[in-house]
Enzyme design. Structure first.
Site, PDB file in Angstrom:
ATOM      1  N   HIS A 132      -1.567  -5.502   2.169  1.00 42.98           N
ATOM      2  CA  HIS A 132      -2.618  -6.377   2.062  1.00 42.98           C
ATOM      3  C   HIS A 132      -2.309  -7.654   1.381  1.00 42.98           C
ATOM      4  CE1 HIS A 132      -5.882  -3.136   2.559  1.00 42.98           C
ATOM      5  NE2 HIS A 132      -6.250  -4.087   3.244  1.00 42.98           N
ATOM      6  N   GLU A 140       0.897  -1.073  -0.110  1.00 39.34           N
ATOM      7  CA  GLU A 140      -0.013   0.073  -0.074  1.00 39.34           C
ATOM      8  C   GLU A 140       0.923   1.261   0.035  1.00 39.34           C
ATOM      9  OE1 GLU A 140      -3.001  -0.243  -0.623  1.00 39.34           O
ATOM     10  OE2 GLU A 140      -3.652  -2.170  -0.204  1.00 39.34           O
ATOM     11  N   ARG A 147     -18.160  -0.254   4.908  1.00 42.00           N
ATOM     12  CA  ARG A 147     -19.176  -0.637   4.097  1.00 42.00           C
ATOM     13  C   ARG A 147     -20.185  -1.692   4.985  1.00 42.00           C
ATOM     14  NH1 ARG A 147     -19.672  -5.467   1.570  1.00 42.00           N
ATOM     15  NH2 ARG A 147     -17.615  -6.190   1.913  1.00 42.00           N
ATOM     16  N   CYS A 159      -8.422  -1.652   7.993  1.00 44.21           N
ATOM     17  CA  CYS A 159      -7.198  -1.639   7.284  1.00 44.21           C
ATOM     18  C   CYS A 159      -6.875  -0.089   7.230  1.00 44.21           C
ATOM     19  CB  CYS A 159      -6.943  -2.434   6.057  1.00 44.21           C
ATOM     20  SG  CYS A 159      -7.118  -4.165   6.541  1.00 44.21           S
TER      21      CYS A 159
END
Length: 211
Positions: free
Chosen positions: A163, A77, A87, A140
């Protein structure tokens, strides 16, 4: 150095990020002892646990690892953004929407790990890897941003987030969903950590995306 993974979430019974991270606990990489810690998948508790570990260990480097189900590759990342927009609820039932992670923080932080050099090493080892431009807006990213915010006053301490895909056992009944064996992830993290500790300047190669 501090290496973190997460507890299971979203109805899963395992989280390969923790399975991989704990396999490296107590190992030495480039002369540094790896200490692994499991973080809760909660917006409140994850950063409390991370900050406590940083304060306790005073690590030279911190790498946080999380599961990104559906991704095909190990994702290094690049950037963490200052927003929580969940979500699904976290494991405590909390579901923030458009909430800043740090009221006094910038819009984003970049990783301070040499992710391009890490990418080269991983690809040379035959490990599917990529530079990712988004860590999402769930726990995350919350941890990634919180990590970099905590390290802003600790120059010289590298920090970043990786990830990883599902483990094969998680997708056994879902044909076509990508996965990566935990053992392969362990190898990848070991290599990435070694590069992060030993690299001087980062590699200058393309790692961008059109979308």
């Amino acid at each position: 150095m501090l290496l973190t993974g997460f507890a299971p979430f979203g109805g899963e019974t395992t989280n390969p990020s923790w399975e991989a991270v704990r396999a490296l606990h107590g190992k030495r990489i480039a002369g540094h002892l790896v200490v692994a810690r499991e973080l809760p998948v909660t917006f409140g508790g994850s950063l409390d646990a991370l900050r406590a570990a940083i304060d306790e260990l005073q690590p030279a480097l911190v790498m946080c690892v999380g599961q990104a189900g559906g991704r095909e590759r190990l994702s290094l990342e690049r950037v963490a953004i200052n927003v929580d927009d969940a979500r699904i609820p976290d494991n405590a039932g909390t579901q923030p929407i458009d909430a800043p992670i740090a009221d006094d923080g910038p819009a984003a932080y970049f990783t301070t790990l040499p992710i391009k050099a890490m990418l080269v090493a991983l690809r040379d080892a035959g490990i599917p890897a990529e530079v990712s431009q988004t860590a999402g807006t769930y726990v995350c990213n919350h941890v990634f941003y919180g990590l970099m915010h905590a390290l802003r006053e600790q120059p010289g301490v590298g920090g970043g987030f990786v990830h990883i895909p599902y483990a094969p056992t998680q997708v056994a009944d879902r044909p076509g969903v990508p996965s990566l064996p935990v053992e392969r992830v362990v190898d990848a993290l070991r290599l990435a950590l070694r590069v992060a500790l030993q690299s001087g300047e980062d590699a200058r190669i393309t790692g961008g995306a059109e979308h």
